[in-house]
Design an enzyme around this catalytic site. Sequence first.
Site, PDB file in Angstrom:
ATOM      1  CB  CYS A 124     -40.026  -0.509  -2.951  1.00  0.00           C
ATOM      2  SG  CYS A 124     -38.897  -2.007  -3.105  1.00  0.00           S
ATOM      3  CB  CYS A 145     -33.154 -14.510  -5.144  1.00  0.00           C
ATOM      4  SG  CYS A 145     -33.120 -15.354  -6.509  1.00  0.00           S
ATOM      5  CB  CYS A 195     -36.077   0.235  -6.227  1.00  0.00           C
ATOM      6  SG  CYS A 195     -37.028   0.491  -4.572  1.00  0.00           S
ATOM      7  CG  HIS A 222       2.749  12.477  18.479  1.00  0.00           C
ATOM      8  ND1 HIS A 222       2.400  13.954  18.355  1.00  0.00           N
ATOM      9  CD2 HIS A 222       1.551  12.041  17.590  1.00  0.00           C
ATOM     10  CE1 HIS A 222       1.303  14.165  17.608  1.00  0.00           C
ATOM     11  NE2 HIS A 222       0.866  13.012  17.322  1.00  0.00           N
ATOM     12  CB  CYS A 228      43.758  -3.783  -2.649  1.00  0.00           C
ATOM     13  SG  CYS A 228      43.300  -4.967  -3.802  1.00  0.00           S
ATOM     14  CB  CYS A 283      31.322  -6.114 -11.601  1.00  0.00           C
ATOM     15  SG  CYS A 283      30.005  -5.899 -11.483  1.00  0.00           S
ATOM     16  CB  CYS A 315      41.129   1.765 -10.201  1.00  0.00           C
ATOM     17  SG  CYS A 315      41.426   2.741  -8.963  1.00  0.00           S
TER      18      CYS A 315
END
Length: 569
Positions: free
Chosen positions: A145, A153, A178, A254, A299, A304, A313
């Site tokens: 072009c 660069c 372009c 498979h 038991c 927690c 329980c």
Amino acid sequence: MDSDEDMLDASDSELMYDDDLYSDDGCESEEADDDYEIEESQSEQSKQDQRYNILEVDDIRKRQEEDISKISGILSISRDAACILLRHYKWNVTKVHDEWFANEESVRKAVGLLEEPVVIPSSTELTCGICFETCPSGNMRAAACGHHYCIDCWKGYIGGSIKDGPICLGLCCPEPSCNVAIDHAMIKEIASSEDQVKFARFLYRSYVEDNRKIKWCPAPGCEYAVEFFLADSNNDVLCQCAHWFCWNCTEEAHRPVDCETVTKWLIKNSAESENMNWILANSKPCPKCKRPIEKNQGCMHMTCTPPCKFEFCWLCLGAWQSHGERTGGFYSCNSYEKAKKEGVYDESEKRREMAKNSLERYMHYYERWASNQSSRLKALSDLHAMETEKIEKLSEIIREPETQLRFILDAWHQIVECRRVLRWTYAYGFYIPDKETAKKHLFEYLQGEAEAGLERLHQCAEKELQEYFNMEKPTDTPIYEDFRQYRVKLCSLTSVTKNYFENLVRALENGLEDVSSSSGQTSTSKKGGKNKNRSAPAGVTGEDRWSCDRCTFANPVSSDRCQMCQHQG
């Protein structure tokens, strides 16, 4: 169910000398057996060659160069331009040819190929359009072009694009408005040697990745590609690296399970849904902080974990301070039993029970699916050891050439393949709807027969063969006759197992279509002027078919031998 009768026993003389499986010579003659093995191998190779072709690195590069040369010659353009065109049309030579001659101008515009390149101005100094530094014209480069930029660069632009991956193959001018393509000659001139290697590899791999008829083997580290010709029910491909995979989804081979089911099964195995089912089935939430707690012993008094430390329980989830001797002690709860009778806990218990049943069903199929994979990997290891070490040792012990022991390797290859098929039948069975009881029962029966037959083959190839290895040193005692009988037995088992599994795969791929919901019917066929009445088991019907007494497979009346298990009708 007597498995020794359900599937032909290799020790039975009827199996060894079945005319339908072996010729009159059978394994009597080493020469005849070798001819059989060679013909079978050639037949299998011929079928494979008709379906797909394995491409090595050199094959791919050669085809790529030939396509570039062909387009360059036909269109009278440079090789770089031909390469850019082929990349744009995904290496489809025919499409490039048709599009070019239909409207060359439109193609050039779409691809970014100018008919005549724009020449850079001949000034002694030019300004770079990226860094805006003034540089000698000798340090400037431009695409067709004419938009010129300094070499530094350009290096940064090309290097950054290559780091972004294969997208760099469509590299065009840095000018935003372009779209002119950058040819490979500029990349070779400006890019670093490392970037040039990366770009060349991206270009090479694009020939496969952009081509609908070619795919890379998905095995880790494998550089082979596969070109597939025929699309049929069998999409299994065996790469030269010894990896079996499905051409359609590139997962591990498979059959008899379809790709959609495989995807669902693999997602289910990796998803969190089964973890949640396990939590629901095996734990209860703390009444205070709602953290799930598993009770695996002890038991009913639960505490927690900190910082909650709520005591409750396990049965009724009530505060433990309201429990004691009057509520049944530590191992029962009268409050819970009373509330349960009143229906208070019906919904939650039902939900927990459903989750538990769902989890148990999934684990039943998953564990066997995984177990067969472990067995397959072990068989692969044994096969490798047999090929590299044991065959040579056995040849010395029994004084037979290694070429005459090929039937042992064939048996191990069959074991590996059958383990793979058997593994995926569990994924198949998991997705059979519970309401299709007839199909489910037939499937479980056929699967059981397949497992029993494979175990017999595996035992014969492993444990019975080990007796000859235990001899350790070459013996002066003639063992030819004894080994010949073993050879006949192993050949027979290999053939029968292979035939059974092939028929099993076909039946499952067809969805066990011969099974219906009705039962107790009979079918009659005429053979040689005689009527053969065969009772149809539950789920098998059809006036033009008869049901095998052994495996319940529905066979056409024209056949007097079961197409599934080879049992004589």
